[in-house]
Design a protein around this motif. Structure first.
Motif, mmCIF file in Angstrom:
data_model
loop_
_atom_site.group_PDB
_atom_site.id
_atom_site.type_symbol
_atom_site.label_atom_id
_atom_site.label_comp_id
_atom_site.label_asym_id
_atom_site.label_seq_id
_atom_site.Cartn_x
_atom_site.Cartn_y
_atom_site.Cartn_z
ATOM 1 N N GLY A 1 -11.741 17.659 12.120
ATOM 2 C CA GLY A 1 -11.455 16.840 12.793
ATOM 3 C C GLY A 1 -10.009 17.214 13.842
ATOM 4 N N HIS A 2 -9.222 16.452 14.237
ATOM 5 C CA HIS A 2 -8.327 16.783 15.085
ATOM 6 C C HIS A 2 -6.943 16.334 14.302
ATOM 7 C CE1 HIS A 2 -11.841 15.723 17.440
ATOM 8 N NE2 HIS A 2 -11.536 16.600 18.158
ATOM 9 N N LEU A 3 -6.383 17.375 14.059
ATOM 10 C CA LEU A 3 -4.992 17.289 13.178
ATOM 11 C C LEU A 3 -3.771 17.415 13.951
ATOM 12 C CD1 LEU A 3 -5.999 19.372 9.921
ATOM 13 C CD2 LEU A 3 -6.263 17.037 10.349
ATOM 14 N N PHE B 1 -4.696 19.468 16.612
ATOM 15 C CA PHE B 1 -5.256 20.785 16.836
ATOM 16 C C PHE B 1 -6.755 20.681 16.187
ATOM 17 C CE2 PHE B 1 -0.920 21.414 16.793
ATOM 18 C CZ PHE B 1 -0.535 22.475 17.469
ATOM 19 N N GLU B 2 -7.818 21.245 16.902
ATOM 20 C CA GLU B 2 -8.868 21.235 16.132
ATOM 21 C C GLU B 2 -9.314 22.792 16.139
ATOM 22 O OE1 GLU B 2 -11.395 19.266 19.107
ATOM 23 O OE2 GLU B 2 -11.296 20.985 20.725
ATOM 24 N N HIS B 3 -10.187 23.116 15.252
ATOM 25 C CA HIS B 3 -10.442 24.752 15.222
ATOM 26 C C HIS B 3 -11.447 24.841 16.189
ATOM 27 C CE1 HIS B 3 -14.224 24.481 13.010
ATOM 28 N NE2 HIS B 3 -13.766 23.473 12.284
ATOM 29 N N ARG C 1 -16.889 28.580 15.516
ATOM 30 C CA ARG C 1 -18.185 28.065 15.580
ATOM 31 C C ARG C 1 -18.096 26.730 15.949
ATOM 32 N NH1 ARG C 1 -21.431 29.477 10.715
ATOM 33 N NH2 ARG C 1 -23.322 29.338 12.269
ATOM 34 N N HIS C 2 -17.351 26.139 16.517
ATOM 35 C CA HIS C 2 -17.287 24.655 17.101
ATOM 36 C C HIS C 2 -17.451 24.583 18.333
ATOM 37 C CE1 HIS C 2 -14.132 20.855 17.042
ATOM 38 N NE2 HIS C 2 -15.464 20.715 17.399
ATOM 39 N N PRO C 3 -18.829 24.013 18.892
ATOM 40 C CA PRO C 3 -18.995 23.954 20.223
ATOM 41 C C PRO C 3 -18.071 23.399 21.147
ATOM 42 C CG PRO C 3 -20.313 22.467 19.033
ATOM 43 C CD PRO C 3 -19.578 23.213 17.668
ATOM 44 N N ARG C 4 -17.965 23.943 22.279
ATOM 45 C CA ARG C 4 -17.251 23.196 23.263
ATOM 46 C C ARG C 4 -17.843 21.567 23.705
ATOM 47 N NH1 ARG C 4 -17.759 25.063 28.523
ATOM 48 N NH2 ARG C 4 -20.055 24.912 28.190
ATOM 49 N N HIS C 5 -16.825 20.789 23.812
ATOM 50 C CA HIS C 5 -17.133 19.631 24.068
ATOM 51 C C HIS C 5 -16.023 18.701 24.429
ATOM 52 C CE1 HIS C 5 -14.318 20.248 20.398
ATOM 53 N NE2 HIS C 5 -13.822 19.032 20.785
ATOM 54 N N PHE C 6 -16.331 17.621 24.934
ATOM 55 C CA PHE C 6 -15.623 16.487 25.376
ATOM 56 C C PHE C 6 -15.254 15.389 24.460
ATOM 57 C CE2 PHE C 6 -18.091 18.082 29.082
ATOM 58 C CZ PHE C 6 -17.166 18.860 29.561
ATOM 59 N N HIS C 7 -14.031 14.574 24.725
ATOM 60 C CA HIS C 7 -13.908 13.580 23.589
ATOM 61 C C HIS C 7 -13.927 12.117 24.350
ATOM 62 C CE1 HIS C 7 -11.396 17.016 22.283
ATOM 63 N NE2 HIS C 7 -11.978 16.557 21.066
ATOM 64 N N LEU C 8 -14.500 11.339 23.086
ATOM 65 C CA LEU C 8 -14.434 9.958 23.259
ATOM 66 C C LEU C 8 -13.245 9.292 22.267
ATOM 67 C CD1 LEU C 8 -18.272 9.275 22.680
ATOM 68 C CD2 LEU C 8 -17.193 8.653 24.794
ATOM 69 N N MET D 1 -14.289 11.181 18.953
ATOM 70 C CA MET D 1 -15.655 11.855 18.815
ATOM 71 C C MET D 1 -15.728 12.742 19.834
ATOM 72 S SD MET D 1 -16.504 7.683 18.007
ATOM 73 C CE MET D 1 -15.037 7.360 18.809
ATOM 74 N N GLU D 2 -16.703 13.757 19.576
ATOM 75 C CA GLU D 2 -17.023 14.527 20.576
ATOM 76 C C GLU D 2 -18.469 14.493 21.088
ATOM 77 O OE1 GLU D 2 -16.129 17.890 17.858
ATOM 78 O OE2 GLU D 2 -13.984 17.717 18.310
ATOM 79 N N PHE D 3 -18.647 14.813 22.554
ATOM 80 C CA PHE D 3 -19.787 15.302 22.978
ATOM 81 C C PHE D 3 -19.790 16.293 23.920
ATOM 82 C CE2 PHE D 3 -19.167 13.350 27.230
ATOM 83 C CZ PHE D 3 -18.226 12.975 27.194
HETATM 84 ZN ZN LIG Z 1 -12.441 17.715 19.647
#
Ligand SMILES: [Zn+2]
Ligand SMILES: [Zn+2]
Length: 319
Positions: free
Chosen positions: A37-39, A85-87, A90-97, A106-108
């Motif tokens: 998640g986003h800590l 912070f998010e790691h 291997r975490h794809p690029r994304h935008f946030h809701l 949430m990510e997309f």
């Molecule tokens: Zn994120």
């Protein structure tokens, strides 16, 4: 094909040569990479304390700063007056809701937004550092009073699922294209090529569907999870426009040319996005697929050259 790095190997690769292992740092990094998640820094302190009481708040903060500098952690600001912070391993690029009611993030990822950003940046000759897109509002669960989703599934798994769905849709539309092209082709060689490509797409489709089933076996409720990739134009398969265009094609040469156009578009699409993604299953799916499409493209171009020469030869003989 790229080799998969384990988290431990990944951390090891970031360590400057000759520097000594720090078991506290390793503990912190492992706990951090283990969540999805986003800590906030304090969330991480709480998690670490459960693991090892002897690790101080200052050590966690210091390690977080080190992870950010090393590219393991990404700082995100959701306008709460503190960073999260998010790691990025291997975490794809994304935008946030971001839901303002339950505070879930949430990510997309959307190819249209990315393309739009690229256009603006190029037109303004702007060197882009980081693009942040955040949509604030109310999530479906909060709006409808539904109990929140049972289990959190990582964006990486959603990304792999959606990448496979796009690849499968493209193979299906490709198979339809080649089957149809084969049935309307007069030249025996060109027909054989179309038939071969149609069989090829069939084999690929089989493999992709198996991979999809494997993914579902690893994450049983993956299919019920929300959409992650919004890739307009690719969702119905990159050959679907070509299938329609085949209707008005009258010569074998034009059919080959249309196939070339479709394969080229497909190859470029998968390569372009595949290269942009962080190391992940989704990235591998895109790049492997791009390679397969290139082979098809080369085969069609060779055939187009042969048939063009033959046409010229026939025209020369009859003149
Ligand atoms: Zn994120
Ligand atoms: Zn909510």
């Amino acid at each position: 094909m790229q080799t998969e790095k384990s988290p431990a190997a990944f951390i090891e690769s970031l360590r400057p040569a000759g520097s000594k292992r720090s078991s506290k740092r390793d503990t912190i990094v492992n706990v951090f990479l283990g969540q999805d998640g986003h800590l906030t820094a304090d969330d991480l302190v709480d998690l670490i304390r459960k693991e090892d009481q002897r690790i101080s708040r200052a050590t966690v903060y210091r390690t977080l700063a080190w992870m950010e500098a090393a590219g393991i952690a990404r700082k995100v600001d959701f306008g709460e007056g503190r960073f999260r912070f998010e790691h990025s391993y291997r975490h794809p690029r994304h935008f946030h809701l971001i839901c303002k009611t339950c505070n879930r993030q949430m990510e997309f990822l959307s190819s249209d937004i990315e393309q739009f950003i690229e256009e603006v940046v190029q037109a303004r000759r702007f060197t882009l550092g980081q693009a942040v897109v955040q949509l604030y509002g109310t999530c479906e669960d909060c709006a409808t009073g539904k109990p929140p989703a049972t289990r959190h599934v990582s964006s990486e798994a959603l990304f792999a699922r959606d990448a496979l769905r796009i690849a499968i849709a493209t193979e299906r539309s490709g198979r339809e294209f080649y089957t149809r092209a084969a049935s309307m082709t007069k030249d025996a060689r060109a027909r054989a090529i179309f038939e071969r490509l149609s069989t090829d797409e069939d084999d690929h489709l089989d493999r992709l569907e198996k991979r999809y089933q494997e993914l579902l076996a690893a994450e049983p409720d993956l299919e019920q999870q929300p959409q992650f990739l919004f890739f307009k134009g690719a969702a119905n398969g990159l050959f679907s426009a070509g299938v329609d265009a085949l209707r008005s094609v009258t010569s074998d040469r034009d059919a080959l040319m249309l196939g070339i156009k479709c394969e080229r578009g497909s190859h470029r699409f998968f390569k372009r996005y595949g290269e942009k993604f962080e190391d992940s299953e989704g990235k591998r799916i895109f790049l492997e697929f791009a390679d397969e499409e290139r082979e098809h493209l080369e085969m069609l171009i060779r055939e187009y050259r042969i048939i063009t020469k033959k046409d010229k030869g026939a025209a020369g003989a009859s003149a």
